[in-house]
Design a protein around this motif. Sequence first.
Motif, short mmCIF file in Angstrom:
data_model
loop_
_atom_site.label_atom_id
_atom_site.label_comp_id
_atom_site.label_asym_id
_atom_site.label_seq_id
_atom_site.Cartn_x
_atom_site.Cartn_y
_atom_site.Cartn_z
N ASP A 41 34.04 35.36 -41.10
CA ASP A 41 32.63 35.71 -40.88
C ASP A 41 32.27 35.63 -39.40
O ASP A 41 31.23 35.06 -39.03
CB ASP A 41 31.70 34.84 -41.71
N GLU A 42 33.15 36.15 -38.56
CA GLU A 42 32.97 36.20 -37.11
C GLU A 42 32.97 34.83 -36.44
O GLU A 42 32.67 34.71 -35.26
CB GLU A 42 31.72 37.00 -36.74
N ARG A 43 33.30 33.78 -37.17
CA ARG A 43 33.43 32.44 -36.60
C ARG A 43 34.92 32.14 -36.39
O ARG A 43 35.72 32.29 -37.31
CB ARG A 43 32.81 31.38 -37.50
N GLU A 44 35.26 31.72 -35.20
CA GLU A 44 36.65 31.45 -34.90
C GLU A 44 37.14 30.21 -35.63
O GLU A 44 36.49 29.16 -35.61
CB GLU A 44 36.82 31.26 -33.39
N VAL A 45 38.30 30.34 -36.26
CA VAL A 45 38.91 29.23 -36.99
C VAL A 45 40.10 28.68 -36.21
O VAL A 45 40.30 27.47 -36.15
CB VAL A 45 39.35 29.69 -38.40
N ALA A 46 40.90 29.56 -35.60
CA ALA A 46 42.10 29.11 -34.89
C ALA A 46 42.60 30.18 -33.95
O ALA A 46 42.33 31.37 -34.14
CB ALA A 46 43.18 28.74 -35.88
N ARG A 47 43.35 29.72 -32.96
CA ARG A 47 44.07 30.61 -32.05
C ARG A 47 45.53 30.19 -32.04
O ARG A 47 45.84 29.00 -32.12
CB ARG A 47 43.54 30.52 -30.62
N HIS A 48 46.40 31.13 -31.95
CA HIS A 48 47.85 30.95 -31.81
C HIS A 48 48.51 30.46 -33.09
O HIS A 48 49.16 31.23 -33.77
CB HIS A 48 48.20 30.05 -30.64
N ARG A 49 48.38 29.18 -33.42
CA ARG A 49 49.06 28.61 -34.60
C ARG A 49 48.12 27.66 -35.32
O ARG A 49 47.23 27.07 -34.73
CB ARG A 49 50.28 27.81 -34.18
N ILE A 50 48.42 27.49 -36.63
CA ILE A 50 47.67 26.51 -37.41
C ILE A 50 48.52 26.14 -38.62
O ILE A 50 49.25 26.98 -39.16
CB ILE A 50 46.29 27.06 -37.83
N SER A 51 48.43 24.91 -39.05
CA SER A 51 49.16 24.48 -40.24
C SER A 51 48.29 24.75 -41.47
O SER A 51 47.06 24.85 -41.36
CB SER A 51 49.49 22.99 -40.16
N PRO A 52 48.91 24.84 -42.63
CA PRO A 52 48.12 25.04 -43.85
C PRO A 52 47.08 23.94 -44.05
O PRO A 52 45.95 24.21 -44.44
CB PRO A 52 49.16 25.03 -44.97
N GLU A 53 47.45 22.71 -43.77
CA GLU A 53 46.53 21.59 -43.98
C GLU A 53 45.31 21.68 -43.07
O GLU A 53 44.18 21.47 -43.51
CB GLU A 53 47.27 20.26 -43.74
N VAL A 54 45.55 21.99 -41.81
CA VAL A 54 44.45 22.10 -40.86
C VAL A 54 43.57 23.30 -41.19
O VAL A 54 42.34 23.22 -41.11
CB VAL A 54 44.97 22.16 -39.40
N LEU A 55 44.18 24.40 -41.61
CA LEU A 55 43.38 25.57 -41.99
C LEU A 55 42.48 25.23 -43.16
O LEU A 55 41.29 25.54 -43.15
CB LEU A 55 44.27 26.75 -42.32
N ARG A 56 43.00 24.56 -44.16
CA ARG A 56 42.16 24.14 -45.30
C ARG A 56 41.01 23.25 -44.84
O ARG A 56 39.87 23.43 -45.25
CB ARG A 56 43.01 23.41 -46.34
#
Length: 70
Positions: A41-56
């Motif tokens: 929704d146009e809000r940045e969640v991550a750049r480059h890399r992210i783990s599944p746990e952190v994404l959740r």
Amino acid sequence: MQAVAEAVLPEFGLSLRTVDVTGDPALLARYGLDIPVLTVDEREVARHRISPEVLRERLIGMGLAPRPRT
């Protein structure tokens, strides 16, 4: 990041859509070499890399709830 997003986003009823930033001057100016970038929704969640746990954790922090497993 794509593999992680494709695995985790459906848990929240979301799907991945890829965008080539080189086709959009505004996106290219905004992100430049900082790709990949994951937004919801146009809000940045991550750049480059992210783990599944952190994404959740970040999605939950944005007020999204995982869908119940069936």
